[in-house]
Design a protein around this motif. Structure first.
Motif, PDB file in Angstrom:
ATOM      1  N   PRO A 144      10.596   7.522 -80.774  1.00  0.00           N
ATOM      2  CA  PRO A 144       9.545   6.777 -80.506  1.00  0.00           C
ATOM      3  C   PRO A 144       8.752   6.533 -81.722  1.00  0.00           C
ATOM      4  O   PRO A 144       8.056   7.268 -82.204  1.00  0.00           O
ATOM      5  CB  PRO A 144       8.881   7.100 -79.338  1.00  0.00           C
ATOM      6  N   GLY A 145       8.672   5.093 -82.241  1.00  0.00           N
ATOM      7  CA  GLY A 145       7.660   4.699 -83.261  1.00  0.00           C
ATOM      8  C   GLY A 145       6.419   4.763 -82.891  1.00  0.00           C
ATOM      9  O   GLY A 145       6.119   4.991 -81.596  1.00  0.00           O
ATOM     10  N   SER A 146       5.267   4.374 -83.304  1.00  0.00           N
ATOM     11  CA  SER A 146       4.027   4.497 -83.119  1.00  0.00           C
ATOM     12  C   SER A 146       3.645   3.459 -81.958  1.00  0.00           C
ATOM     13  O   SER A 146       2.748   3.446 -81.167  1.00  0.00           O
ATOM     14  CB  SER A 146       2.951   3.820 -84.261  1.00  0.00           C
ATOM     15  N   GLU A 147       4.515   2.263 -81.890  1.00  0.00           N
ATOM     16  CA  GLU A 147       4.340   1.269 -80.640  1.00  0.00           C
ATOM     17  C   GLU A 147       4.958   1.624 -79.414  1.00  0.00           C
ATOM     18  O   GLU A 147       4.772   1.052 -78.481  1.00  0.00           O
ATOM     19  CB  GLU A 147       4.793   0.043 -81.108  1.00  0.00           C
ATOM     20  N   ILE A 148       5.758   2.887 -79.489  1.00  0.00           N
ATOM     21  CA  ILE A 148       6.769   3.098 -78.407  1.00  0.00           C
ATOM     22  C   ILE A 148       6.183   4.211 -77.657  1.00  0.00           C
ATOM     23  O   ILE A 148       5.885   5.235 -78.323  1.00  0.00           O
ATOM     24  CB  ILE A 148       8.018   3.065 -78.930  1.00  0.00           C
ATOM     25  N   LEU A 149       6.115   4.386 -76.361  1.00  0.00           N
ATOM     26  CA  LEU A 149       6.006   5.436 -75.449  1.00  0.00           C
ATOM     27  C   LEU A 149       7.071   6.460 -75.080  1.00  0.00           C
ATOM     28  O   LEU A 149       7.185   7.356 -75.187  1.00  0.00           O
ATOM     29  CB  LEU A 149       5.177   5.006 -74.335  1.00  0.00           C
ATOM     30  N   GLU A 150       8.150   5.475 -74.944  1.00  0.00           N
ATOM     31  CA  GLU A 150       9.326   6.079 -74.494  1.00  0.00           C
ATOM     32  C   GLU A 150      10.689   5.589 -74.813  1.00  0.00           C
ATOM     33  O   GLU A 150      10.539   4.220 -74.733  1.00  0.00           O
ATOM     34  CB  GLU A 150       9.426   6.412 -72.846  1.00  0.00           C
ATOM     35  N   ILE A 151      11.870   5.937 -74.914  1.00  0.00           N
ATOM     36  CA  ILE A 151      13.117   5.334 -75.316  1.00  0.00           C
ATOM     37  C   ILE A 151      14.134   6.140 -74.420  1.00  0.00           C
ATOM     38  O   ILE A 151      14.115   7.331 -74.104  1.00  0.00           O
ATOM     39  CB  ILE A 151      13.467   5.702 -76.592  1.00  0.00           C
ATOM     40  N   ASP A 152      14.918   5.394 -73.657  1.00  0.00           N
ATOM     41  CA  ASP A 152      16.168   5.729 -73.144  1.00  0.00           C
ATOM     42  C   ASP A 152      17.359   5.132 -73.441  1.00  0.00           C
ATOM     43  O   ASP A 152      17.183   4.088 -73.744  1.00  0.00           O
ATOM     44  CB  ASP A 152      15.725   5.784 -71.630  1.00  0.00           C
ATOM     45  N   THR A 168      12.267   2.527 -82.871  1.00  0.00           N
ATOM     46  CA  THR A 168      13.185   3.452 -82.409  1.00  0.00           C
ATOM     47  C   THR A 168      13.734   4.445 -83.534  1.00  0.00           C
ATOM     48  O   THR A 168      14.484   5.403 -82.808  1.00  0.00           O
ATOM     49  CB  THR A 168      14.478   2.872 -81.592  1.00  0.00           C
ATOM     50  N   ASN A 169      13.805   4.352 -84.701  1.00  0.00           N
ATOM     51  CA  ASN A 169      14.355   5.051 -85.795  1.00  0.00           C
ATOM     52  C   ASN A 169      15.843   4.924 -85.649  1.00  0.00           C
ATOM     53  O   ASN A 169      16.456   5.676 -86.382  1.00  0.00           O
ATOM     54  CB  ASN A 169      13.921   6.204 -85.602  1.00  0.00           C
ATOM     55  N   LEU A 170      16.304   3.769 -84.841  1.00  0.00           N
ATOM     56  CA  LEU A 170      17.804   3.597 -84.950  1.00  0.00           C
ATOM     57  C   LEU A 170      18.238   2.445 -86.156  1.00  0.00           C
ATOM     58  O   LEU A 170      17.360   1.634 -86.215  1.00  0.00           O
ATOM     59  CB  LEU A 170      18.424   3.140 -83.579  1.00  0.00           C
ATOM     60  N   GLU A 171      19.240   2.620 -86.489  1.00  0.00           N
ATOM     61  CA  GLU A 171      19.758   1.492 -87.362  1.00  0.00           C
ATOM     62  C   GLU A 171      20.969   0.768 -86.762  1.00  0.00           C
ATOM     63  O   GLU A 171      21.850   1.319 -86.009  1.00  0.00           O
ATOM     64  CB  GLU A 171      20.288   2.159 -88.833  1.00  0.00           C
ATOM     65  N   VAL A 172      20.772  -0.432 -86.828  1.00  0.00           N
ATOM     66  CA  VAL A 172      21.810  -1.378 -85.814  1.00  0.00           C
ATOM     67  C   VAL A 172      22.421  -2.358 -86.863  1.00  0.00           C
ATOM     68  O   VAL A 172      21.746  -2.749 -87.876  1.00  0.00           O
ATOM     69  CB  VAL A 172      20.972  -1.870 -84.907  1.00  0.00           C
ATOM     70  N   SER A 173      23.354  -2.889 -86.405  1.00  0.00           N
ATOM     71  CA  SER A 173      24.014  -3.985 -86.830  1.00  0.00           C
ATOM     72  C   SER A 173      24.128  -5.310 -85.833  1.00  0.00           C
ATOM     73  O   SER A 173      24.469  -4.839 -84.602  1.00  0.00           O
ATOM     74  CB  SER A 173      25.431  -3.913 -87.433  1.00  0.00           C
ATOM     75  N   VAL A 174      23.622  -6.443 -86.231  1.00  0.00           N
ATOM     76  CA  VAL A 174      23.764  -7.595 -85.316  1.00  0.00           C
ATOM     77  C   VAL A 174      25.272  -8.098 -85.353  1.00  0.00           C
ATOM     78  O   VAL A 174      25.851  -8.488 -86.237  1.00  0.00           O
ATOM     79  CB  VAL A 174      22.646  -8.561 -85.951  1.00  0.00           C
ATOM     80  N   LEU A 175      25.634  -8.152 -84.052  1.00  0.00           N
ATOM     81  CA  LEU A 175      26.817  -8.793 -83.937  1.00  0.00           C
ATOM     82  C   LEU A 175      27.129 -10.264 -83.619  1.00  0.00           C
ATOM     83  O   LEU A 175      28.024 -10.820 -83.785  1.00  0.00           O
ATOM     84  CB  LEU A 175      27.532  -7.895 -82.729  1.00  0.00           C
ATOM     85  N   VAL A 178      16.294  -5.994 -86.674  1.00  0.00           N
ATOM     86  CA  VAL A 178      16.836  -4.876 -87.297  1.00  0.00           C
ATOM     87  C   VAL A 178      15.435  -4.086 -87.757  1.00  0.00           C
ATOM     88  O   VAL A 178      15.389  -2.887 -87.611  1.00  0.00           O
ATOM     89  CB  VAL A 178      17.801  -5.216 -88.506  1.00  0.00           C
ATOM     90  N   ARG A 179      14.567  -4.649 -88.434  1.00  0.00           N
ATOM     91  CA  ARG A 179      13.404  -4.045 -88.999  1.00  0.00           C
ATOM     92  C   ARG A 179      12.775  -3.528 -87.679  1.00  0.00           C
ATOM     93  O   ARG A 179      12.329  -2.304 -87.853  1.00  0.00           O
ATOM     94  CB  ARG A 179      12.534  -5.154 -89.694  1.00  0.00           C
ATOM     95  N   GLU A 180      12.172  -4.175 -86.618  1.00  0.00           N
ATOM     96  CA  GLU A 180      11.619  -3.879 -85.557  1.00  0.00           C
ATOM     97  C   GLU A 180      12.215  -2.559 -84.750  1.00  0.00           C
ATOM     98  O   GLU A 180      11.676  -1.646 -84.306  1.00  0.00           O
ATOM     99  CB  GLU A 180      11.512  -5.021 -84.513  1.00  0.00           C
ATOM    100  N   VAL A 181      13.789  -2.804 -84.770  1.00  0.00           N
ATOM    101  CA  VAL A 181      14.508  -1.558 -84.028  1.00  0.00           C
ATOM    102  C   VAL A 181      14.328  -0.145 -85.019  1.00  0.00           C
ATOM    103  O   VAL A 181      13.799   0.649 -84.381  1.00  0.00           O
ATOM    104  CB  VAL A 181      15.604  -1.798 -83.894  1.00  0.00           C
ATOM    105  N   LYS A 182      14.163  -0.258 -86.181  1.00  0.00           N
ATOM    106  CA  LYS A 182      14.159   0.829 -86.871  1.00  0.00           C
ATOM    107  C   LYS A 182      12.630   1.396 -86.944  1.00  0.00           C
ATOM    108  O   LYS A 182      12.505   2.458 -86.558  1.00  0.00           O
ATOM    109  CB  LYS A 182      14.507   0.646 -88.490  1.00  0.00           C
ATOM    110  N   GLU A 183      11.793   0.448 -86.808  1.00  0.00           N
ATOM    111  CA  GLU A 183      10.425   0.935 -86.710  1.00  0.00           C
ATOM    112  C   GLU A 183       9.962   1.358 -85.273  1.00  0.00           C
ATOM    113  O   GLU A 183       9.161   2.451 -85.202  1.00  0.00           O
ATOM    114  CB  GLU A 183       9.368  -0.390 -86.901  1.00  0.00           C
TER     115      GLU A 183
END
Length: 163
Positions: free
Chosen positions: A124-132, A86-93, A79-84
């Motif tokens: 994209p956060g600082s570690e990400i070049l691209e999101i799709d 991609t800026n997305l908030e997720v719930s683990v199912l 959850v933390r890494e996804v936010k950092e």
């Protein structure tokens, strides 16, 4: 690792069944060379899943992932890494399994989860070049890591059984 971090003697490799360790003949230090835990997951929103190109993987598409800190549960790390990243908030199912990887440089244990995107605009956060956001079938073609493709396949199989 070639030398003991405690006494600097040269380590000796020991093999037991399917695992190897390095042992110091002087002070009995043992390096088990265990894998580092990395949380990853299928992030789905509607009928699409989120994939990323990280700076460390260059032009290769992968699932969002990150190292589990010593004080974290793997689910919380994801959850933390996804936010950092991609800026997305997720719930683990739920869990999708564990996948050992030996890159030759390091050993990691991917701990995979199914998540749903609850909120946020993919940025994209600082570690990400691209999101799709792509269909699962497109992700299977784009993902470079065999284990990541296996994770998506497991997720698709579970979704098919649930319907």
């Amino acid at each position: 690792m070639n030398y003991c971090p405690l006494c600097r003697a040269e380590l000796v490799t020991k093999t037991m069944k399917d695992s190897r360790s390095q042992r110091c003949p002087e002070c009995d230090f043992t390096n088990w060379d265990n894998p580092v835990p990395v949380a990853t997951g299928v992030l789905f929103r509607g009928e699409k899943i989120v994939i990323v190109k990280s700076r460390t993987r260059g032009d290769q598409w992968g699932l969002p992932s990150g190292f589990v800190e010593v004080h974290e549960r793997a689910e919380d790390a994801l959850v933390r890494e996804v936010k950092e990243e991609t800026n997305l908030e997720v719930s683990v199912l739920g869990a999708l399994g564990t996948y050992p990887i030996d890159t030759g440089r390091k050993k990691i244990l991917l701990i995979a989860y199914e998540t749903i995107v609850e909120d946020g605009r993919a940025t994209p956060g600082s570690e990400i070049l691209e999101i799709d956001e792509v269909s699962p079938e497109a992700a299977l073609k784009l993902l470079k890591g065999r284990e990541e493709r296996m994770i998506v396949e497991t997720w698709l199989e579970r979704r098919a059984k649930a319907t």
